[in-house]
Design a protein around this motif. Sequence first.
Motif, PDB file in Angstrom:
ATOM      1  N   LEU A  84       1.009  -1.053   0.044  1.00  0.00           N
ATOM      2  CA  LEU A  84      -0.080  -0.130  -0.055  1.00  0.00           C
ATOM      3  C   LEU A  84       0.927   1.181   0.029  1.00  0.00           C
ATOM      4  CD1 LEU A  84      -2.551  -0.912   2.770  1.00  0.00           C
ATOM      5  CD2 LEU A  84      -2.888  -1.095   0.248  1.00  0.00           C
ATOM      6  N   GLU A  85       0.576   2.092  -0.656  1.00  0.00           N
ATOM      7  CA  GLU A  85       1.078   3.552  -0.685  1.00  0.00           C
ATOM      8  C   GLU A  85      -0.209   4.508  -0.657  1.00  0.00           C
ATOM      9  OE1 GLU A  85       3.972   4.180  -3.904  1.00  0.00           O
ATOM     10  OE2 GLU A  85       5.606   3.226  -2.991  1.00  0.00           O
ATOM     11  N   ASN A  86      -0.096   5.403   0.401  1.00  0.00           N
ATOM     12  CA  ASN A  86      -1.288   6.481   0.501  1.00  0.00           C
ATOM     13  C   ASN A  86      -2.593   5.909   0.436  1.00  0.00           C
ATOM     14  OD1 ASN A  86       0.774   8.624   0.510  1.00  0.00           O
ATOM     15  ND2 ASN A  86       1.017   8.273  -1.667  1.00  0.00           N
ATOM     16  N   GLY A  87      -2.763   4.558   1.034  1.00  0.00           N
ATOM     17  CA  GLY A  87      -3.947   3.873   1.008  1.00  0.00           C
ATOM     18  C   GLY A  87      -4.212   3.055  -0.052  1.00  0.00           C
ATOM     19  N   GLY A  88      -3.685   3.357  -1.400  1.00  0.00           N
ATOM     20  CA  GLY A  88      -3.947   2.557  -2.555  1.00  0.00           C
ATOM     21  C   GLY A  88      -2.912   1.508  -2.674  1.00  0.00           C
ATOM     22  N   GLN A  89      -3.444   0.362  -3.276  1.00  0.00           N
ATOM     23  CA  GLN A  89      -2.711  -0.953  -3.581  1.00  0.00           C
ATOM     24  C   GLN A  89      -1.627  -0.666  -4.740  1.00  0.00           C
ATOM     25  OE1 GLN A  89      -4.522  -4.581  -4.320  1.00  0.00           O
ATOM     26  NE2 GLN A  89      -5.725  -4.715  -2.492  1.00  0.00           N
ATOM     27  N   VAL A  90      -0.297  -1.057  -4.589  1.00  0.00           N
ATOM     28  CA  VAL A  90       0.687  -0.974  -5.574  1.00  0.00           C
ATOM     29  C   VAL A  90       1.457  -2.332  -5.858  1.00  0.00           C
ATOM     30  CG1 VAL A  90       3.065   0.071  -5.880  1.00  0.00           C
ATOM     31  CG2 VAL A  90       1.337   1.419  -4.793  1.00  0.00           C
ATOM     32  N   ILE A  91       1.267  -2.536  -7.077  1.00  0.00           N
ATOM     33  CA  ILE A  91       2.233  -3.596  -7.692  1.00  0.00           C
ATOM     34  C   ILE A  91       3.367  -3.496  -8.444  1.00  0.00           C
ATOM     35  CG2 ILE A  91       2.207  -6.112  -8.552  1.00  0.00           C
ATOM     36  CD1 ILE A  91      -0.792  -6.118  -7.752  1.00  0.00           C
ATOM     37  N   ARG A  92       4.673  -3.743  -8.319  1.00  0.00           N
ATOM     38  CA  ARG A  92       5.730  -3.258  -9.067  1.00  0.00           C
ATOM     39  C   ARG A  92       6.585  -4.829  -9.496  1.00  0.00           C
ATOM     40  NH1 ARG A  92       6.998   1.117  -5.344  1.00  0.00           N
ATOM     41  NH2 ARG A  92       5.861   2.858  -6.064  1.00  0.00           N
ATOM     42  N   LYS A  93       6.357  -4.996 -10.846  1.00  0.00           N
ATOM     43  CA  LYS A  93       7.386  -6.162 -11.387  1.00  0.00           C
ATOM     44  C   LYS A  93       8.382  -5.848 -11.747  1.00  0.00           C
ATOM     45  CE  LYS A  93       6.826  -9.426 -14.938  1.00  0.00           C
ATOM     46  NZ  LYS A  93       6.035  -9.533 -16.262  1.00  0.00           N
ATOM     47  N   ARG A  94       9.620  -6.298 -11.749  1.00  0.00           N
ATOM     48  CA  ARG A  94      10.937  -6.193 -12.638  1.00  0.00           C
ATOM     49  C   ARG A  94      11.694  -7.249 -12.741  1.00  0.00           C
ATOM     50  NH1 ARG A  94      13.554  -1.262 -13.321  1.00  0.00           N
ATOM     51  NH2 ARG A  94      15.592  -1.540 -13.764  1.00  0.00           N
ATOM     52  N   VAL A 250       6.715  -3.157  -0.761  1.00  0.00           N
ATOM     53  CA  VAL A 250       7.042  -1.814  -1.448  1.00  0.00           C
ATOM     54  C   VAL A 250       8.142  -0.915  -0.699  1.00  0.00           C
ATOM     55  CG1 VAL A 250       6.452   0.264  -2.658  1.00  0.00           C
ATOM     56  CG2 VAL A 250       5.118  -1.687  -2.956  1.00  0.00           C
ATOM     57  N   PHE A 251       7.906  -0.807   0.388  1.00  0.00           N
ATOM     58  CA  PHE A 251       8.645   0.060   1.215  1.00  0.00           C
ATOM     59  C   PHE A 251       9.977  -0.646   1.578  1.00  0.00           C
ATOM     60  CE2 PHE A 251      10.852   0.890   5.418  1.00  0.00           C
ATOM     61  CZ  PHE A 251      10.651   2.400   5.424  1.00  0.00           C
ATOM     62  N   ALA A 252      11.171   0.338   1.563  1.00  0.00           N
ATOM     63  CA  ALA A 252      12.568   0.145   1.876  1.00  0.00           C
ATOM     64  C   ALA A 252      13.336   1.419   2.158  1.00  0.00           C
ATOM     65  CB  ALA A 252      13.135  -0.641   0.531  1.00  0.00           C
ATOM     66  N   ILE A 253      13.987   0.960   2.954  1.00  0.00           N
ATOM     67  CA  ILE A 253      15.327   1.932   3.287  1.00  0.00           C
ATOM     68  C   ILE A 253      16.454   1.162   3.814  1.00  0.00           C
ATOM     69  CG2 ILE A 253      14.501   2.254   5.826  1.00  0.00           C
ATOM     70  CD1 ILE A 253      15.384   5.049   5.563  1.00  0.00           C
ATOM     71  N   TRP A 254      17.618   1.779   3.132  1.00  0.00           N
ATOM     72  CA  TRP A 254      18.880   1.171   3.410  1.00  0.00           C
ATOM     73  C   TRP A 254      20.026   2.261   4.002  1.00  0.00           C
ATOM     74  CZ3 TRP A 254      22.614  -1.038  -0.731  1.00  0.00           C
ATOM     75  CH2 TRP A 254      23.860  -1.721  -0.123  1.00  0.00           C
ATOM     76  N   VAL A 255      20.075   2.236   5.103  1.00  0.00           N
ATOM     77  CA  VAL A 255      21.158   3.323   5.633  1.00  0.00           C
ATOM     78  C   VAL A 255      22.464   2.713   5.770  1.00  0.00           C
ATOM     79  CG1 VAL A 255      21.391   4.941   7.668  1.00  0.00           C
ATOM     80  CG2 VAL A 255      19.272   4.371   7.062  1.00  0.00           C
ATOM     81  N   ILE A 256      23.420   3.392   5.283  1.00  0.00           N
ATOM     82  CA  ILE A 256      24.741   3.048   5.371  1.00  0.00           C
ATOM     83  C   ILE A 256      25.586   3.959   6.256  1.00  0.00           C
ATOM     84  CG2 ILE A 256      26.989   2.683   3.899  1.00  0.00           C
ATOM     85  CD1 ILE A 256      24.823   1.812   1.503  1.00  0.00           C
ATOM     86  N   GLU A 257      26.317   3.415   6.957  1.00  0.00           N
ATOM     87  CA  GLU A 257      27.105   4.160   7.917  1.00  0.00           C
ATOM     88  C   GLU A 257      28.373   4.490   7.573  1.00  0.00           C
ATOM     89  OE1 GLU A 257      26.451   3.899  12.513  1.00  0.00           O
ATOM     90  OE2 GLU A 257      28.528   3.171  12.323  1.00  0.00           O
ATOM     91  N   GLY A 258      28.864   5.430   6.784  1.00  0.00           N
ATOM     92  CA  GLY A 258      30.273   5.359   6.083  1.00  0.00           C
ATOM     93  C   GLY A 258      30.714   6.931   6.042  1.00  0.00           C
ATOM     94  N   PHE A 352       1.641   2.130   9.127  1.00  0.00           N
ATOM     95  CA  PHE A 352       0.618   1.508   9.022  1.00  0.00           C
ATOM     96  C   PHE A 352       0.270   0.938   7.640  1.00  0.00           C
ATOM     97  CE2 PHE A 352       0.033   3.426  13.279  1.00  0.00           C
ATOM     98  CZ  PHE A 352      -0.816   2.640  13.995  1.00  0.00           C
ATOM     99  N   ASP A 353       0.614   1.468   6.681  1.00  0.00           N
ATOM    100  CA  ASP A 353       0.553   1.083   5.421  1.00  0.00           C
ATOM    101  C   ASP A 353       1.258  -0.294   5.186  1.00  0.00           C
ATOM    102  OD1 ASP A 353      -1.250   3.020   4.202  1.00  0.00           O
ATOM    103  OD2 ASP A 353       0.648   3.979   2.993  1.00  0.00           O
ATOM    104  N   PRO A 358      -1.963  -5.930   1.967  1.00  0.00           N
ATOM    105  CA  PRO A 358      -2.758  -7.153   1.547  1.00  0.00           C
ATOM    106  C   PRO A 358      -2.252  -8.243   1.068  1.00  0.00           C
ATOM    107  CG  PRO A 358      -3.233  -5.420   0.018  1.00  0.00           C
ATOM    108  CD  PRO A 358      -2.292  -4.743   1.132  1.00  0.00           C
ATOM    109  N   PHE A 359      -1.096  -8.219   0.695  1.00  0.00           N
ATOM    110  CA  PHE A 359      -0.160  -9.057  -0.005  1.00  0.00           C
ATOM    111  C   PHE A 359       0.630 -10.205   0.983  1.00  0.00           C
ATOM    112  CE2 PHE A 359      -1.212  -5.755  -3.130  1.00  0.00           C
ATOM    113  CZ  PHE A 359      -1.739  -6.496  -4.020  1.00  0.00           C
ATOM    114  N   ILE A 360       0.743  -9.709   2.032  1.00  0.00           N
ATOM    115  CA  ILE A 360       1.651 -10.428   3.125  1.00  0.00           C
ATOM    116  C   ILE A 360       0.751 -10.848   4.352  1.00  0.00           C
ATOM    117  CG2 ILE A 360       3.469 -10.123   4.732  1.00  0.00           C
ATOM    118  CD1 ILE A 360       4.602  -8.018   2.898  1.00  0.00           C
TER     119      ILE A 360
END
Length: 496
Positions: A84-94, A250-258, A352-353, A358-360
């Motif tokens: 979900l993003e902003n309450g709407g369903q998102v599907i990204r295929k790559r 969909v959500f992701a974050i990668w924090v690199i300490e460097g 909360f999104d 709904p896919f997990i």
Amino acid sequence: MERLSYKTLEKLGFEGYLMPEGTERVLQFGEGNFLRAFVDYFIDLANERTGWGAKVVAVQPIAQGRCEDINRQDGLYTVYLRGLENGGQVIRKRVVSSISRALNPYEDYGALLACAANPDLRYIVSNTTEAGIAFDENSRFDEEPPGSFPAKLTRFLYERYSCFKGEAGRGLVILSCELIDHNGDELKRCVGQYTKLWKLEPEFAEWLDREVIFCSTMVDRIVTGYPRAEAEALNAQNGYEDLLLDTGEVFAIWVIEGPKELEDELPFKKAGLPVIVAEDCTPYKKRKVRMLNGVQTTMVLASYLSGQDIVRKCMEDPAIYSFMERCVYDEIIPVLTEYPKEELEDYAAGLFDRLCNPFIDHSLLAISLNTTSKWKARVLPTVREYQAATGKLPPRLMAGFAAYVMFYRGECLEGNALVAHRGDTEYRICDDMEVLRFFEAHKSDSLAELAGAVCRNAGFWDGDLTEIPGFLELVTEYLQLFEREGVHRVFELLGS
């Protein structure tokens, strides 16, 4: 149906981004679902958006793995990110094409060592599980390969040092993605131990300090892996068979300490990806642990006792959802005073999104593992800070602790688990054996007696929780309410 490959995609007239050729800049210890849907996915996007042209050599860190499948598919695999993003369903295929090849060092150790001579190699990524970063004194320099991951890395770095005769500018950037605190620092410590154990020359140790950058990182994306129930339908849609199908949120974050210059060296910022280079990743980790992990740990056991089994169904229950909202906004955010409130509220909305995805189907019992140490790390600091700031105890976090006491009230040890019941349903409590033996020893206690024993167990909490004014009394009050009116009633009362 043909297996996914560059040739198969050409036959199908595939029009998406692909990079069949590139420069092997990254060596990756780990070829599992997480890295492929996280790091390799980011590298693929950076290649497309910035022309970086980086290829990844994936190394199988244990004897059994996916190298053969990866090579049979030319390093290609399909990722589905859904949520979900902003309450709407998102599907990204790559279709991801950042992996050039996969190596099994247990079958061809020389192929791994040969990578050390590659002048274009710059980065080593790892995700070898939490147990992967550990010093094993039995790992030997002359093994093919050495036993532990840090031993393998030390041997590889020594090969790199030897190939280039300690030349400046030939060092590497190590990006550790294991889920332990200060993962890069711990990995560096282990490498130092092997350098001493194997009596490697002092010049190598100096080269390590001068030329190799060990970065701790914080990774955050739920990766659900191979979609077994959907695989046949997805393959039919795609027109090819993909044994490496990978799914995640969909959500992701990668924090690199460097060092700051890494931000310019790595193309992720330029590519608009959620990768942050920071001097210290602690603030990002603290926000995640206190908010996302903290509210999960608070609601999971109570939700299970109330009759729920997966997170998504909890979020569809208005009482549980409201309880969690008030827990985050009224009890957790107010004590995180070092962060801008607006930033925390934005993070909470995304949180909360994620939980409503709904896919997990995220099992509550799976999340319940090792709740004792999780509650101590994720929730107890917030309780202490809230009490210090307000003179009161946070009611929802305390209700979560009471649910922990009730959930862990088991009956007998069987193997590595403590057996308990929710009505007629048997469930298994999984935690450190010390914890399980403690609860088995108190299985005949009343809930009030058990609460007292748990709170006074300084070994669990690094202190006696009964010394926090009103702590035991409030826990006992909630346990009585659970018994009298049911756990769900507490959700209703505290969510309103």
